[in-house]
Write a protein that holds these residues in place. Structure first.
Motif: not given
Length: 87
Positions: A29-37, A26
């Motif tokens: 996944n959150e780290k990937d989300y924030y990298r994309n942001e 989890d």
């Protein structure tokens, strides 16, 4: 008996390891989300660093205009249905 103890009751049990692995997944996944942001934000900052970018944002997002200009906002039929459902 030892195997049962190690699988279920020990502080390093298989169940705890499974929960921790889910937490790690989890968090990744959150780290990937924030990298994309962050990438999106950096792109937006780069666009806003120019006069044209600032003008584009002001016109599109805040409906600002130059003197002697008229702005027409076109709403599509499907966007009107969404507004009616929300009200």
């Amino acid at each position: 008996m030892f195997a049962v103890w190690m699988l279920f009751f020990d502080s390093n049990s298989l169940l705890i390891h499974q929960e921790l692995n889910e937490d790690v997944s989890d968090l990744e996944n959150e780290k990937d989300y924030y990298r994309n942001e962050i990438k999106k934000d950096n792109k937006a900052l780069k666009e806003l660093s120019t006069e044209d970018g600032i003008e584009k944002m002001a016109r599109e997002k805040y409906y600002m205009k130059r003197e002697n200009e008229d702005i027409y906002i076109i709403e599509y039929e499907d966007s009107l249905k969404i507004k009616e459902k929300n009200e």
